[in-house]
Write a protein that holds these residues in place. Structure first.
Motif, PDB file in Angstrom:
ATOM      1  N   ALA A 174       0.832  -1.213   0.000  1.00  0.00           N
ATOM      2  CA  ALA A 174       0.000   0.000   0.000  1.00  0.00           C
ATOM      3  C   ALA A 174       0.864   1.260   0.000  1.00  0.00           C
ATOM      4  N   GLU A 175       1.908   1.259   0.802  1.00  0.00           N
ATOM      5  CA  GLU A 175       2.789   2.430   0.845  1.00  0.00           C
ATOM      6  C   GLU A 175       3.549   2.595  -0.470  1.00  0.00           C
ATOM      7  N   ALA A 176       3.958   1.493  -1.076  1.00  0.00           N
ATOM      8  CA  ALA A 176       4.663   1.561  -2.362  1.00  0.00           C
ATOM      9  C   ALA A 176       3.750   2.108  -3.448  1.00  0.00           C
ATOM     10  N   GLN A 177       2.486   1.688  -3.456  1.00  0.00           N
ATOM     11  CA  GLN A 177       1.549   2.196  -4.454  1.00  0.00           C
ATOM     12  C   GLN A 177       1.289   3.682  -4.262  1.00  0.00           C
ATOM     13  N   ALA A 178       1.300   4.154  -3.015  1.00  0.00           N
ATOM     14  CA  ALA A 178       1.122   5.589  -2.775  1.00  0.00           C
ATOM     15  C   ALA A 178       2.288   6.390  -3.331  1.00  0.00           C
ATOM     16  N   VAL A 179       3.493   5.808  -3.303  1.00  0.00           N
ATOM     17  CA  VAL A 179       4.666   6.493  -3.861  1.00  0.00           C
ATOM     18  C   VAL A 179       4.634   6.451  -5.390  1.00  0.00           C
ATOM     19  N   LEU A 180       4.277   5.295  -5.946  1.00  0.00           N
ATOM     20  CA  LEU A 180       4.298   5.134  -7.396  1.00  0.00           C
ATOM     21  C   LEU A 180       3.151   5.849  -8.093  1.00  0.00           C
ATOM     22  N   TYR A 181       1.988   5.904  -7.462  1.00  0.00           N
ATOM     23  CA  TYR A 181       0.786   6.481  -8.078  1.00  0.00           C
ATOM     24  C   TYR A 181       0.176   7.542  -7.166  1.00  0.00           C
ATOM     25  N   PRO A 182       0.828   8.703  -6.990  1.00  0.00           N
ATOM     26  CA  PRO A 182       0.293   9.720  -6.087  1.00  0.00           C
ATOM     27  C   PRO A 182      -1.040  10.302  -6.552  1.00  0.00           C
ATOM     28  N   GLU A 183      -1.300  10.290  -7.868  1.00  0.00           N
ATOM     29  CA  GLU A 183      -2.556  10.852  -8.375  1.00  0.00           C
ATOM     30  C   GLU A 183      -3.750   9.967  -8.040  1.00  0.00           C
ATOM     31  N   ALA A 184      -3.533   8.716  -7.658  1.00  0.00           N
ATOM     32  CA  ALA A 184      -4.638   7.821  -7.318  1.00  0.00           C
ATOM     33  C   ALA A 184      -5.290   8.222  -5.994  1.00  0.00           C
ATOM     34  N   GLY A 185      -4.577   8.927  -5.133  1.00  0.00           N
ATOM     35  CA  GLY A 185      -5.127   9.353  -3.852  1.00  0.00           C
ATOM     36  C   GLY A 185      -5.990  10.597  -3.945  1.00  0.00           C
ATOM     37  N   LYS A 186      -5.939  11.289  -5.076  1.00  0.00           N
ATOM     38  CA  LYS A 186      -6.734  12.502  -5.249  1.00  0.00           C
ATOM     39  C   LYS A 186      -8.182  12.127  -5.564  1.00  0.00           C
ATOM     40  N   PRO A 187      -9.137  12.925  -5.102  1.00  0.00           N
ATOM     41  CA  PRO A 187     -10.536  12.624  -5.423  1.00  0.00           C
ATOM     42  C   PRO A 187     -10.814  12.821  -6.911  1.00  0.00           C
ATOM     43  N   ALA A 188     -11.712  12.026  -7.415  1.00  0.00           N
ATOM     44  CA  ALA A 188     -12.076  12.109  -8.830  1.00  0.00           C
ATOM     45  C   ALA A 188     -12.897  13.379  -9.075  1.00  0.00           C
ATOM     46  N   PRO A 189     -12.734  14.001 -10.232  1.00  0.00           N
ATOM     47  CA  PRO A 189     -13.528  15.197 -10.522  1.00  0.00           C
ATOM     48  C   PRO A 189     -15.003  14.823 -10.658  1.00  0.00           C
ATOM     49  N   SER A 190     -15.857  15.687 -10.096  1.00  0.00           N
ATOM     50  CA  SER A 190     -17.293  15.418 -10.192  1.00  0.00           C
ATOM     51  C   SER A 190     -17.830  16.030 -11.476  1.00  0.00           C
ATOM     52  N   GLY A 191     -18.925  15.481 -11.917  1.00  0.00           N
ATOM     53  CA  GLY A 191     -19.527  15.969 -13.146  1.00  0.00           C
ATOM     54  C   GLY A 191     -20.170  14.823 -13.891  1.00  0.00           C
ATOM     55  N   PRO A 192     -20.678  15.095 -15.072  1.00  0.00           N
ATOM     56  CA  PRO A 192     -21.327  14.027 -15.825  1.00  0.00           C
ATOM     57  C   PRO A 192     -20.310  12.964 -16.256  1.00  0.00           C
ATOM     58  N   VAL A 193     -20.723  11.725 -16.168  1.00  0.00           N
ATOM     59  CA  VAL A 193     -19.876  10.610 -16.557  1.00  0.00           C
ATOM     60  C   VAL A 193     -20.106  10.333 -18.046  1.00  0.00           C
ATOM     61  N   PRO A 194     -19.054  10.355 -18.858  1.00  0.00           N
ATOM     62  CA  PRO A 194     -19.246  10.109 -20.287  1.00  0.00           C
ATOM     63  C   PRO A 194     -19.581   8.643 -20.550  1.00  0.00           C
ATOM     64  N   LYS A 195     -20.304   8.415 -21.625  1.00  0.00           N
ATOM     65  CA  LYS A 195     -20.630   7.040 -22.013  1.00  0.00           C
ATOM     66  C   LYS A 195     -19.363   6.386 -22.561  1.00  0.00           C
ATOM     67  N   PRO A 196     -19.039   5.180 -22.107  1.00  0.00           N
ATOM     68  CA  PRO A 196     -17.815   4.560 -22.578  1.00  0.00           C
ATOM     69  C   PRO A 196     -17.868   4.160 -24.054  1.00  0.00           C
ATOM     70  N   LEU A 197     -19.037   3.817 -24.549  1.00  0.00           N
ATOM     71  CA  LEU A 197     -19.162   3.436 -25.949  1.00  0.00           C
ATOM     72  C   LEU A 197     -20.260   4.254 -26.606  1.00  0.00           C
ATOM     73  N   GLY A 198     -20.001   4.710 -27.773  1.00  0.00           N
ATOM     74  CA  GLY A 198     -21.004   5.449 -28.516  1.00  0.00           C
ATOM     75  C   GLY A 198     -21.877   4.510 -29.327  1.00  0.00           C
ATOM     76  N   PRO A 199     -22.826   5.061 -30.031  1.00  0.00           N
ATOM     77  CA  PRO A 199     -23.690   4.211 -30.849  1.00  0.00           C
ATOM     78  C   PRO A 199     -22.920   3.645 -32.037  1.00  0.00           C
ATOM     79  N   GLY A 200     -23.413   2.555 -32.540  1.00  0.00           N
ATOM     80  CA  GLY A 200     -22.782   1.966 -33.711  1.00  0.00           C
ATOM     81  C   GLY A 200     -22.640   0.475 -33.553  1.00  0.00           C
TER      82      GLY A 200
END
Length: 108
Positions: free
Chosen positions: A62-88
């Motif tokens: 857990a401590e190693a992951q905090a060092v390697l991926y510091p941006e993972a500890g930041k809260p996700a931006p709020s707002g509309p969630v985009p659709k992962p796949l479009g039509p087609g």
């Protein structure tokens, strides 16, 4: 022979300088996968362009992951969630169910 120009290779190599990795400190030549020893201490290593050099230590996964991926500890931006796949239609998508207007037409 199509060789890559040396300048492109050097740019690609230099882009990796400073990359960090965590290596479990376990005895012997046994498994070194993180999921097998999550509580084992980790050596944090940094790539200097030629070899991995010691950068620091972490008490566990857990401590190693905090060092390697510091941006993972930041809260996700709020707002509309985009659709992962479009039509087609795609190779791995299910075909649409036939509707009332899409029946077979016969010409007379």
């Amino acid at each position: 022979m199509d060789d890559e120009p040396l300048t492109e290779w050097a740019e690609r190599r230099d882009a990796k300088i400073g990359r960090l990795r965590a290596v479990p400190v376990v005895p012997g030549n046994g498994p070194r996968a993180s999921h097998l020893h999550p509580d084992a201490p980790r050596a944090i290593e940094r790539w200097n362009g030629h070899t991995w050099e010691l950068y620091g230590f972490a008490a566990g996964l857990a401590e190693a992951q905090a060092v390697l991926y510091p941006e993972a500890g930041k809260p996700a931006p709020s707002g509309p969630v985009p659709k992962p796949l479009g039509p087609g239609t795609g190779k791995h998508r299910k075909p649409r169910a036939p509707g009332p207007d899409s029946g077979s037409r016969t010409q007379t």
